[in-house]
Design a protein around this motif. Structure first.
Motif, PDB file in Angstrom:
ATOM      1  N   GLN A  87      -4.156 -21.995  19.305  1.00 57.53           N
ATOM      2  CA  GLN A  87      -3.846 -21.569  20.663  1.00 57.53           C
ATOM      3  C   GLN A  87      -2.343 -21.354  20.756  1.00 57.53           C
ATOM      4  O   GLN A  87      -1.555 -22.296  20.735  1.00 57.53           O
ATOM      5  CB  GLN A  87      -4.286 -22.616  21.690  1.00 57.53           C
ATOM      6  N   PHE A  88      -1.928 -20.095  20.827  1.00 61.07           N
ATOM      7  CA  PHE A  88      -0.510 -19.781  20.949  1.00 61.07           C
ATOM      8  C   PHE A  88      -0.116 -19.731  22.427  1.00 61.07           C
ATOM      9  O   PHE A  88      -0.853 -19.193  23.258  1.00 61.07           O
ATOM     10  CB  PHE A  88      -0.202 -18.437  20.293  1.00 61.07           C
ATOM     11  N   VAL A  89       1.064 -20.269  22.726  1.00 57.86           N
ATOM     12  CA  VAL A  89       1.619 -20.241  24.079  1.00 57.86           C
ATOM     13  C   VAL A  89       3.064 -19.753  23.964  1.00 57.86           C
ATOM     14  O   VAL A  89       3.848 -20.317  23.195  1.00 57.86           O
ATOM     15  CB  VAL A  89       1.577 -21.619  24.754  1.00 57.86           C
ATOM     16  N   ILE A  90       3.404 -18.700  24.712  1.00 62.62           N
ATOM     17  CA  ILE A  90       4.745 -18.124  24.649  1.00 62.62           C
ATOM     18  C   ILE A  90       5.385 -18.182  26.030  1.00 62.62           C
ATOM     19  O   ILE A  90       4.919 -17.533  26.967  1.00 62.62           O
ATOM     20  CB  ILE A  90       4.719 -16.669  24.141  1.00 62.62           C
ATOM     21  N   PHE A  91       6.433 -18.973  26.162  1.00 60.09           N
ATOM     22  CA  PHE A  91       7.256 -18.999  27.372  1.00 60.09           C
ATOM     23  C   PHE A  91       8.432 -18.055  27.146  1.00 60.09           C
ATOM     24  O   PHE A  91       9.101 -18.116  26.112  1.00 60.09           O
ATOM     25  CB  PHE A  91       7.770 -20.403  27.660  1.00 60.09           C
ATOM     26  N   SER A  92       8.688 -17.189  28.122  1.00 63.48           N
ATOM     27  CA  SER A  92       9.764 -16.207  27.982  1.00 63.48           C
ATOM     28  C   SER A  92      10.579 -16.155  29.271  1.00 63.48           C
ATOM     29  O   SER A  92      10.096 -16.507  30.347  1.00 63.48           O
ATOM     30  CB  SER A  92       9.185 -14.827  27.659  1.00 63.48           C
ATOM     31  N   TRP A  93      11.827 -15.668  29.123  1.00 64.47           N
ATOM     32  CA  TRP A  93      12.785 -15.690  30.230  1.00 64.47           C
ATOM     33  C   TRP A  93      13.419 -14.330  30.400  1.00 64.47           C
ATOM     34  O   TRP A  93      14.023 -13.794  29.463  1.00 64.47           O
ATOM     35  CB  TRP A  93      13.849 -16.755  29.953  1.00 64.47           C
ATOM     36  N   ASP A  94      13.307 -13.749  31.587  1.00 60.71           N
ATOM     37  CA  ASP A  94      13.867 -12.431  31.879  1.00 60.71           C
ATOM     38  C   ASP A  94      15.306 -12.561  32.359  1.00 60.71           C
ATOM     39  O   ASP A  94      15.596 -13.367  33.255  1.00 60.71           O
ATOM     40  CB  ASP A  94      13.043 -11.726  32.960  1.00 60.71           C
ATOM     41  N   GLY A  95      16.188 -11.744  31.812  1.00 57.62           N
ATOM     42  CA  GLY A  95      17.596 -11.787  32.183  1.00 57.62           C
ATOM     43  C   GLY A  95      18.376 -12.734  31.298  1.00 57.62           C
ATOM     44  O   GLY A  95      19.342 -12.354  30.657  1.00 57.62           O
ATOM     45  N   ALA A  96      17.932 -13.996  31.265  1.00 55.33           N
ATOM     46  CA  ALA A  96      18.488 -15.026  30.376  1.00 55.33           C
ATOM     47  C   ALA A  96      20.003 -15.137  30.493  1.00 55.33           C
ATOM     48  O   ALA A  96      20.722 -15.159  29.493  1.00 55.33           O
ATOM     49  CB  ALA A  96      18.066 -14.771  28.931  1.00 55.33           C
ATOM     50  N   GLY A  97      20.498 -15.219  31.724  1.00 57.35           N
ATOM     51  CA  GLY A  97      21.920 -15.464  31.949  1.00 57.35           C
ATOM     52  C   GLY A  97      22.123 -16.836  32.575  1.00 57.35           C
ATOM     53  O   GLY A  97      21.269 -17.310  33.330  1.00 57.35           O
ATOM     54  N   GLU A  98      23.229 -17.475  32.269  1.00 53.93           N
ATOM     55  CA  GLU A  98      23.568 -18.758  32.879  1.00 53.93           C
ATOM     56  C   GLU A  98      24.582 -18.523  33.986  1.00 53.93           C
ATOM     57  O   GLU A  98      25.688 -18.030  33.738  1.00 53.93           O
ATOM     58  CB  GLU A  98      24.132 -19.727  31.844  1.00 53.93           C
ATOM     59  N   VAL A  99      24.187 -18.840  35.225  1.00 57.16           N
ATOM     60  CA  VAL A  99      25.041 -18.545  36.377  1.00 57.16           C
ATOM     61  C   VAL A  99      25.494 -19.810  37.105  1.00 57.16           C
ATOM     62  O   VAL A  99      25.736 -19.795  38.298  1.00 57.16           O
ATOM     63  CB  VAL A  99      24.311 -17.594  37.363  1.00 57.16           C
ATOM     64  N   GLY A 100      25.608 -20.912  36.358  1.00 53.29           N
ATOM     65  CA  GLY A 100      26.146 -22.124  36.949  1.00 53.29           C
ATOM     66  C   GLY A 100      25.113 -23.055  37.547  1.00 53.29           C
ATOM     67  O   GLY A 100      25.473 -24.072  38.133  1.00 53.29           O
ATOM     68  N   ASN A 101      23.827 -22.718  37.413  1.00 52.73           N
ATOM     69  CA  ASN A 101      22.798 -23.601  37.960  1.00 52.73           C
ATOM     70  C   ASN A 101      22.181 -24.516  36.910  1.00 52.73           C
ATOM     71  O   ASN A 101      21.274 -25.289  37.209  1.00 52.73           O
ATOM     72  CB  ASN A 101      21.702 -22.795  38.670  1.00 52.73           C
ATOM     73  N   GLY A 102      22.641 -24.441  35.680  1.00 60.78           N
ATOM     74  CA  GLY A 102      22.194 -25.352  34.635  1.00 60.78           C
ATOM     75  C   GLY A 102      20.804 -25.103  34.103  1.00 60.78           C
ATOM     76  O   GLY A 102      20.267 -25.940  33.365  1.00 60.78           O
ATOM     77  N   LEU A 103      20.212 -23.947  34.439  1.00 64.56           N
ATOM     78  CA  LEU A 103      18.822 -23.721  34.051  1.00 64.56           C
ATOM     79  C   LEU A 103      18.662 -23.314  32.588  1.00 64.56           C
ATOM     80  O   LEU A 103      17.697 -23.711  31.929  1.00 64.56           O
ATOM     81  CB  LEU A 103      18.191 -22.678  34.967  1.00 64.56           C
ATOM     82  N   PHE A 104      19.591 -22.518  32.064  1.00 69.49           N
ATOM     83  CA  PHE A 104      19.499 -22.136  30.653  1.00 69.49           C
ATOM     84  C   PHE A 104      19.550 -23.387  29.765  1.00 69.49           C
ATOM     85  O   PHE A 104      18.634 -23.619  28.951  1.00 69.49           O
ATOM     86  CB  PHE A 104      20.631 -21.156  30.322  1.00 69.49           C
ATOM     87  N   PRO A 105      20.564 -24.242  29.878  1.00 69.38           N
ATOM     88  CA  PRO A 105      20.577 -25.448  29.034  1.00 69.38           C
ATOM     89  C   PRO A 105      19.441 -26.407  29.339  1.00 69.38           C
ATOM     90  O   PRO A 105      18.964 -27.108  28.435  1.00 69.38           O
ATOM     91  CB  PRO A 105      21.940 -26.077  29.328  1.00 69.38           C
ATOM     92  N   ARG A 106      19.000 -26.440  30.587  1.00 69.00           N
ATOM     93  CA  ARG A 106      17.878 -27.328  30.935  1.00 69.00           C
ATOM     94  C   ARG A 106      16.654 -27.006  30.100  1.00 69.00           C
ATOM     95  O   ARG A 106      15.999 -27.907  29.543  1.00 69.00           O
ATOM     96  CB  ARG A 106      17.568 -27.202  32.429  1.00 69.00           C
ATOM     97  N   PHE A 107      16.323 -25.727  29.977  1.00 67.95           N
ATOM     98  CA  PHE A 107      15.106 -25.371  29.258  1.00 67.95           C
ATOM     99  C   PHE A 107      15.327 -25.302  27.748  1.00 67.95           C
ATOM    100  O   PHE A 107      14.375 -25.468  26.980  1.00 67.95           O
ATOM    101  CB  PHE A 107      14.516 -24.090  29.838  1.00 67.95           C
TER     102      PHE A 107
END
Length: 416
Positions: A87-107
């Motif tokens: 069972q393959f599961v692919i999480f993907s992110w559109d844009g993938a920019g870090e704008v100071g909300n800490g979401l890129f490093p969080r994930f």
């Protein structure tokens, strides 16, 4: 950064069980700069970030060849006769920019904690300073125009930092193209194959020449050759795939993740390119299914509002998390079709969609910890596996409908 309207919603049928699904916009552009929710262990500096190896500079030194990408799975093997597929599961992110909300490093940290890989669709403009915006010629649009905001210099540096780390952690760097035009005369829906080629060439140039465009020669290069790394993308608002595919094939791309309104079935190729669409999944408490993207949860719950009344947030968060979880379970317990999830680094409606994605990710990762047949991978890693399989076996898998178990069990269904 400017806030922008999210445009280009499409009403889509999602099969016999669905009344509608919405094709979401994929900007990854957020005006919010307040710290987002931090996951366990904190994410601000990510002290466990991998050390970048020395490499051979490419071009102006914005990118470099550092050898084989670290942390990749073993070479894929063909299914044996009668073997149950993973069972393959692919999480993907559109844009993938870090704008100071800490979401890129969080994930990034969440993935590292669970030994998972993801795909980050980097918007080329996120590495181009606004002072150099006239370098961008979006097809059928004014020079320098963009329907997503340009990042500040500080946020470009953060985006570079976490893009480096993502690749060194084993994740894939794809593209979300540039200006995110979803409506009007310049919409990507109307671009020709030649215009898509221009857009791709520009997206690549902004990644490959960020040093020249920023003047920052004291920062380390991106540790990969983007010409070789880039093998797939997702278009803005899931529009324009038909005219993109001839260009994608010409460029040697291996997949495209732009098709809206897909169903949870085993995929096939279009124009020689793997077609990996976002999928319609159960939407708890509703009579229709929803597309497997955070923006589509939002569009159905708060009628496209990104700041709805907070008293709705707990129920919406739970509904969104359960939609992903139920989509995963339906595939895992039946036809084993790959499960594709799309996201944005956004704090819409108080950040509930980020929390929902994290909850679903942890649920799936816990299953993977118990069962080795669940694999959280990037799109590139998934198509590596697909390309290694017997085409007759893949054709057999494509006969299984959504939620359909193989007749007689896997051993009989995929017998030699």
């Amino acid at each position: 950064m400017r806030d922008v309207s999210r445009r280009g919603l499409l009403g889509l049928g999602a099969g016999a069980a669905a009344a509608a699904a919405l094709a979401g916009c994929g900007s990854g552009d957020s005006p919010a700069v307040s710290p987002g929710k931090q996951g366990q262990g904190g994410h601000a500096g990510h002290p466990g970030a991998p050390k970048q190896p020395a490499g051979r500079p490419i071009g102006d030194g914005s990118t470099s060849y550092t050898g084989k990408q670290p942390h990749q799975p073993a070479a894929p093997e063909r299914l044996e006769p009668g073997q149950q597929p993973p069972q393959f599961v692919i999480f993907s992110w559109d844009g993938a920019g870090e704008v100071g909300n800490g979401l890129f490093p969080r994930f990034l940290e969440l993935a590292k904690d669970h030994g998972a890989h993801m795909t980050f669709f980097l918007s080329g403009l996120y590495l181009l300073p606004e002072s150099k915006k006239r370098l961008y010629h979006g097809p059928n649009n004014r020079v320098g125009a963009s329907d997503i905001g340009y990042l500040t210099d500080a946020h470009i540096k953060e985006t570079l930092k976490y893009t480096r780390q993502a690749w060194l952690d084993g994740h894939e760097i794809g593209t979300h193209f540039n200006g995110h035009f979803c409506s009007g005369s310049g919409t990507v829906a109307n671009w020709t194959p030649a215009q898509w080629r221009s857009e791709i060439d520009q997206a690549k140039s902004f990644v490959k020449q960020w040093r020249t465009n920023t003047g920052w020669h004291d920062l380390p290069p991106l540790p990969f050759d983007y010409d070789k790394e880039l093998v797939g993308g997702r278009t803005p608002c899931l529009l324009g795939q038909n005219n993109l595919l001839p260009t994608a094939r010409e460029l040697g791309w291996r997949y495209d993740a732009s098709s809206p309104g897909g169903r949870q079935r085993w995929p096939d190729k279009k124009n020689g390119v793997w077609d990996l669409p976002l999928q319609a999944i159960p939407f708890p408490g509703r009579s229709f299914e929803v597309l497997s993207m955070d923006y589509n949860m939002l569009a159905n719950q708060s009628v496209n509002s990104t700041k709805a009344p907070p008293h709705n947030y707990p129920a919406w968060r739970k509904q969104s998390a359960q939609a992903y979880i139920q989509g995963f379970k339906r595939a895992y317990e039946t036809n084993r079709a790959p499960f594709f999830v799309g996201n944005h680094f956004e704090q819409w409606n108080g950040g509930i969609y980020m929390d929902a994605v994290e909850e679903a990710f942890k649920h799936i990762a816990a299953t993977a910890d118990k069962h080795s047949d669940v694999r959280l991978v990037s799109f590139r890693q998934y198509v590596d596996w697909m390309d290694a399989q017997d085409p007759k076996v893949l054709a057999k898998l494509r006969t299984l409908d959504v939620g359909q178990r193989p007749a007689g069990g896997w051993k009989q269904f995929l017998a030699a």
